[in-house]
Scaffold this motif. Structure first.
Motif, PDB file in Angstrom:
ATOM      1  N   ARG A 212      52.977   7.268  30.391  1.00 47.72           N
ATOM      2  CA  ARG A 212      52.650   8.104  31.541  1.00 47.72           C
ATOM      3  C   ARG A 212      52.843   9.580  31.229  1.00 47.72           C
ATOM      4  O   ARG A 212      53.595   9.958  30.333  1.00 47.72           O
ATOM      5  N   ALA A 213      52.153  10.406  31.947  1.00 46.28           N
ATOM      6  CA  ALA A 213      52.205  11.848  31.708  1.00 46.28           C
ATOM      7  C   ALA A 213      53.594  12.423  31.955  1.00 46.28           C
ATOM      8  O   ALA A 213      54.003  13.395  31.318  1.00 46.28           O
ATOM      9  N   ASP A 214      54.341  11.822  32.892  1.00 48.39           N
ATOM     10  CA  ASP A 214      55.690  12.330  33.186  1.00 48.39           C
ATOM     11  C   ASP A 214      56.765  11.655  32.340  1.00 48.39           C
ATOM     12  O   ASP A 214      57.952  11.929  32.496  1.00 48.39           O
ATOM     13  N   GLY A 215      56.344  10.723  31.452  1.00 42.80           N
ATOM     14  CA  GLY A 215      57.301  10.042  30.585  1.00 42.80           C
ATOM     15  C   GLY A 215      58.029   8.914  31.245  1.00 42.80           C
ATOM     16  O   GLY A 215      58.951   8.331  30.645  1.00 42.80           O
ATOM     17  N   GLY A 216      57.614   8.556  32.484  1.00 43.10           N
ATOM     18  CA  GLY A 216      58.348   7.535  33.218  1.00 43.10           C
ATOM     19  C   GLY A 216      58.160   6.125  32.698  1.00 43.10           C
ATOM     20  O   GLY A 216      58.909   5.223  33.086  1.00 43.10           O
ATOM     21  N   GLY A 217      57.206   5.887  31.814  1.00 45.79           N
ATOM     22  CA  GLY A 217      57.031   4.569  31.217  1.00 45.79           C
ATOM     23  C   GLY A 217      56.006   3.710  31.930  1.00 45.79           C
ATOM     24  O   GLY A 217      55.888   3.751  33.153  1.00 45.79           O
ATOM     25  N   GLY A 218      55.265   2.957  31.152  1.00 47.19           N
ATOM     26  CA  GLY A 218      54.297   2.009  31.683  1.00 47.19           C
ATOM     27  C   GLY A 218      54.328   0.790  30.787  1.00 47.19           C
ATOM     28  O   GLY A 218      55.228  -0.039  30.862  1.00 47.19           O
ATOM     29  N   ILE A 219      53.341   0.713  29.902  1.00 47.42           N
ATOM     30  CA  ILE A 219      53.422  -0.332  28.875  1.00 47.42           C
ATOM     31  C   ILE A 219      54.615  -0.057  27.971  1.00 47.42           C
ATOM     32  O   ILE A 219      55.335  -0.959  27.565  1.00 47.42           O
ATOM     33  N   GLY A 220      54.810   1.206  27.660  1.00 47.51           N
ATOM     34  CA  GLY A 220      55.953   1.606  26.854  1.00 47.51           C
ATOM     35  C   GLY A 220      57.155   1.913  27.705  1.00 47.51           C
ATOM     36  O   GLY A 220      57.073   1.991  28.944  1.00 47.51           O
ATOM     37  N   PRO A 221      58.309   2.125  27.107  1.00 49.79           N
ATOM     38  CA  PRO A 221      59.555   2.344  27.860  1.00 49.79           C
ATOM     39  C   PRO A 221      59.619   3.724  28.514  1.00 49.79           C
ATOM     40  O   PRO A 221      58.849   4.626  28.198  1.00 49.79           O
ATOM     41  N   ASN A 222      60.541   3.857  29.406  1.00 48.86           N
ATOM     42  CA  ASN A 222      60.822   5.116  30.084  1.00 48.86           C
ATOM     43  C   ASN A 222      61.471   6.085  29.081  1.00 48.86           C
ATOM     44  O   ASN A 222      62.429   5.745  28.401  1.00 48.86           O
ATOM     45  N   LEU A 223      60.920   7.283  28.993  1.00 47.34           N
ATOM     46  CA  LEU A 223      61.428   8.278  28.043  1.00 47.34           C
ATOM     47  C   LEU A 223      62.303   9.339  28.703  1.00 47.34           C
ATOM     48  O   LEU A 223      62.727  10.279  28.030  1.00 47.34           O
ATOM     49  N   THR A 224      62.570   9.179  29.995  1.00 45.50           N
ATOM     50  CA  THR A 224      63.319  10.222  30.714  1.00 45.50           C
ATOM     51  C   THR A 224      64.768   9.851  30.985  1.00 45.50           C
ATOM     52  O   THR A 224      65.544  10.703  31.424  1.00 45.50           O
ATOM     53  N   ASP A 225      65.139   8.599  30.720  1.00 47.07           N
ATOM     54  CA  ASP A 225      66.529   8.208  30.971  1.00 47.07           C
ATOM     55  C   ASP A 225      67.348   8.299  29.689  1.00 47.07           C
ATOM     56  O   ASP A 225      66.881   8.787  28.660  1.00 47.07           O
ATOM     57  N   GLU A 226      68.579   7.788  29.740  1.00 45.82           N
ATOM     58  CA  GLU A 226      69.491   7.910  28.605  1.00 45.82           C
ATOM     59  C   GLU A 226      69.507   6.661  27.736  1.00 45.82           C
ATOM     60  O   GLU A 226      70.340   6.545  26.831  1.00 45.82           O
ATOM     61  N   TYR A 227      68.586   5.736  27.974  1.00 43.71           N
ATOM     62  CA  TYR A 227      68.584   4.468  27.254  1.00 43.71           C
ATOM     63  C   TYR A 227      67.429   4.445  26.235  1.00 43.71           C
ATOM     64  O   TYR A 227      66.292   4.784  26.568  1.00 43.71           O
ATOM     65  N   TRP A 228      67.774   4.022  25.012  1.00 44.63           N
ATOM     66  CA  TRP A 228      66.788   4.021  23.926  1.00 44.63           C
ATOM     67  C   TRP A 228      66.880   2.712  23.155  1.00 44.63           C
ATOM     68  O   TRP A 228      67.961   2.208  22.877  1.00 44.63           O
ATOM     69  N   ILE A 229      65.718   2.196  22.814  1.00 50.07           N
ATOM     70  CA  ILE A 229      65.666   0.918  22.083  1.00 50.07           C
ATOM     71  C   ILE A 229      65.946   1.141  20.597  1.00 50.07           C
ATOM     72  O   ILE A 229      66.665   0.364  19.967  1.00 50.07           O
ATOM     73  N   LEU A 230      65.407   2.218  20.031  1.00 45.29           N
ATOM     74  CA  LEU A 230      65.543   2.472  18.596  1.00 45.29           C
ATOM     75  C   LEU A 230      66.216   3.806  18.311  1.00 45.29           C
ATOM     76  O   LEU A 230      65.986   4.411  17.271  1.00 45.29           O
ATOM     77  N   GLY A 231      67.049   4.261  19.213  1.00 48.41           N
ATOM     78  CA  GLY A 231      67.779   5.505  18.987  1.00 48.41           C
ATOM     79  C   GLY A 231      67.127   6.680  19.681  1.00 48.41           C
ATOM     80  O   GLY A 231      65.902   6.778  19.754  1.00 48.41           O
ATOM     81  N   GLY A 232      67.964   7.591  20.230  1.00 47.51           N
ATOM     82  CA  GLY A 232      67.450   8.706  21.011  1.00 47.51           C
ATOM     83  C   GLY A 232      67.616  10.062  20.365  1.00 47.51           C
ATOM     84  O   GLY A 232      67.335  11.088  20.995  1.00 47.51           O
ATOM     85  N   ASP A 233      68.069  10.108  19.116  1.00 53.38           N
ATOM     86  CA  ASP A 233      68.142  11.383  18.402  1.00 53.38           C
ATOM     87  C   ASP A 233      66.718  11.797  17.991  1.00 53.38           C
ATOM     88  O   ASP A 233      65.822  10.958  17.868  1.00 53.38           O
ATOM     89  N   VAL A 234      66.502  13.105  17.746  1.00 54.05           N
ATOM     90  CA  VAL A 234      65.169  13.577  17.380  1.00 54.05           C
ATOM     91  C   VAL A 234      64.674  12.895  16.102  1.00 54.05           C
ATOM     92  O   VAL A 234      63.482  12.600  15.959  1.00 54.05           O
ATOM     93  N   LYS A 235      65.591  12.617  15.172  1.00 55.33           N
ATOM     94  CA  LYS A 235      65.206  11.941  13.941  1.00 55.33           C
ATOM     95  C   LYS A 235      64.775  10.501  14.233  1.00 55.33           C
ATOM     96  O   LYS A 235      63.819   9.983  13.639  1.00 55.33           O
ATOM     97  N   ASP A 236      65.507   9.838  15.149  1.00 53.73           N
ATOM     98  CA  ASP A 236      65.162   8.457  15.505  1.00 53.73           C
ATOM     99  C   ASP A 236      63.794   8.396  16.186  1.00 53.73           C
ATOM    100  O   ASP A 236      62.972   7.516  15.886  1.00 53.73           O
ATOM    101  N   ILE A 237      63.555   9.314  17.111  1.00 56.74           N
ATOM    102  CA  ILE A 237      62.270   9.333  17.822  1.00 56.74           C
ATOM    103  C   ILE A 237      61.130   9.625  16.843  1.00 56.74           C
ATOM    104  O   ILE A 237      60.070   8.993  16.879  1.00 56.74           O
ATOM    105  N   PHE A 238      61.358  10.587  15.953  1.00 53.05           N
ATOM    106  CA  PHE A 238      60.363  10.913  14.929  1.00 53.05           C
ATOM    107  C   PHE A 238      60.036   9.668  14.100  1.00 53.05           C
ATOM    108  O   PHE A 238      58.857   9.344  13.871  1.00 53.05           O
ATOM    109  N   ASN A 239      61.070   8.960  13.648  1.00 49.87           N
ATOM    110  CA  ASN A 239      60.859   7.785  12.806  1.00 49.87           C
ATOM    111  C   ASN A 239      60.145   6.675  13.572  1.00 49.87           C
ATOM    112  O   ASN A 239      59.286   5.963  13.015  1.00 49.87           O
ATOM    113  N   THR A 240      60.463   6.521  14.858  1.00 55.83           N
ATOM    114  CA  THR A 240      59.812   5.491  15.668  1.00 55.83           C
ATOM    115  C   THR A 240      58.327   5.783  15.832  1.00 55.83           C
ATOM    116  O   THR A 240      57.475   4.878  15.726  1.00 55.83           O
TER     117      THR A 240
END
Length: 295
Positions: A212-240
């Motif tokens: 979603r445009a606001d990052g709230g999640g649809g097929i993919g997970p919500n990107l606005t909360d504090e919970y991450w499946i594969l890590g929430g550091d910038v390096k983790d997000i980059f690698n994902t």
């Protein structure tokens, strides 16, 4: 020699040799010289015209000389022109020097005293070309022995290992300054407004279908909360984003579609969405990660 190099061989050969020489002398980058510099094309055309003019003049001169020759001179000239290559005087002289062979008339001089069933043996000397080649192999062998077995010269495997080490070092140096070879361990959080804006534009073009445009999640997970499946550091997000999500499910790898430097901008933008709490956001997934400061 014209018999062996007729006009349809001479002219193209000289023309392409001229072309290669010009390409070698003129630094035109990745493009051929005649494309980068139109004057070179004119020069090549002039060279071709000069070659054709020379052939015309030479042929005309030969025709005039033929008419001035006596029948005997003309016959001798034709005999020499049609003589087999191996029978040409210069070639015969060269072969004689290389082989020191005796003619049939001179074989009596080198006949040995014995024969068998009418077969006689000749006492020919070793051909000079063979003798010189043998001497060169002996000299090469001595040099090789000295360099590699007495003075510790590097063998092929050692030279290869050395060149590979140099190449690897050059690659590592190149990676340090090549932005499109960015790896996860080199990624840092970008905070400049221009980088964040570029990341948002890339996110809107490639990620909104699942997040979603606001990052709230649809097929993919919500990107606005504090919970991450594969890590929430910038390096983790980059690698994902680069390598994709979990095997068999989750997001596909984007490294073939988006440059690493652009993926870094997307990852940095995603972290600016932390705590925005959009309406109808998807339920948290994964593990809780401490919020990352983006300014």
């Amino acid at each position: 020699m014209k018999r062996f190099f007729p006009v349809y061989v001479r002219v193209p050969l000289i023309f392409f040799l001229s072309f290669g020489l010009i390409e070698y002398l003129i630094d035109s980058g990745d493009k051929p010289a005649f494309i980068e510099y139109p004057s070179v094309l004119l020069l090549l055309g002039l060279i071709l015209l000069v070659l054709i003019a020379i052939e015309i003049v030479v042929n005309a001169s030969n025709n005039i000389l033929n008419q001035l020759m006596t029948p005997e001179e003309r016959a001798e000239k034709e005999r020499l022109e049609n003589m087999p290559f191996s029978q040409l005087p210069a070639i015969k002289k060269l072969l004689q020097k290389l082989t020191k062979s005796k003619s049939i008339k001179e074989e009596k001089e080198i006949e040995l005293e014995h024969e068998y069933d009418g077969i006689k043996e000749l006492d020919n000397v070793l051909p000079p070309w063979w003798v010189y080649l043998f001497y060169s192999t002996v000299i090469f062998g001595v040099i090789y022995l000295g360099k590699y077995h007495l003075f510790g010269g590097e063998n092929q495997y050692q030279e290869l290992d050395k060149e590979l080490a140099i190449a690897q070092k050059e690659i590592e140096e190149y990676k340090k300054t090549a932005p499109d070879l960015l790896t996860a361990d080199q990624v840092v959080l970008l905070t400049e407004p221009a980088d964040i804006a570029a990341g948002k534009a890339l996110f809107d073009s490639n990620c909104v279908a699942c997040h979603r445009a606001d990052g709230g999640g649809g097929i993919g997970p919500n990107l606005t909360d504090e919970y991450w499946i594969l890590g929430g550091d910038v390096k983790d997000i980059f690698n994902t984003i680069m390598e994709g999500g979990r095997d068999g499910k989750g997001m596909v790898a984007w490294k073939q579609q988006i440059k690493p430097t652009d993926i870094q901008k997307i990852a940095s933008f995603i972290l600016t969405l932390q705590g925005t709490n959009p309406a109808d956001a998807k339920a948290p997934e994964g593990d809780k990660v401490a919020p990352v400061a983006t300014n």
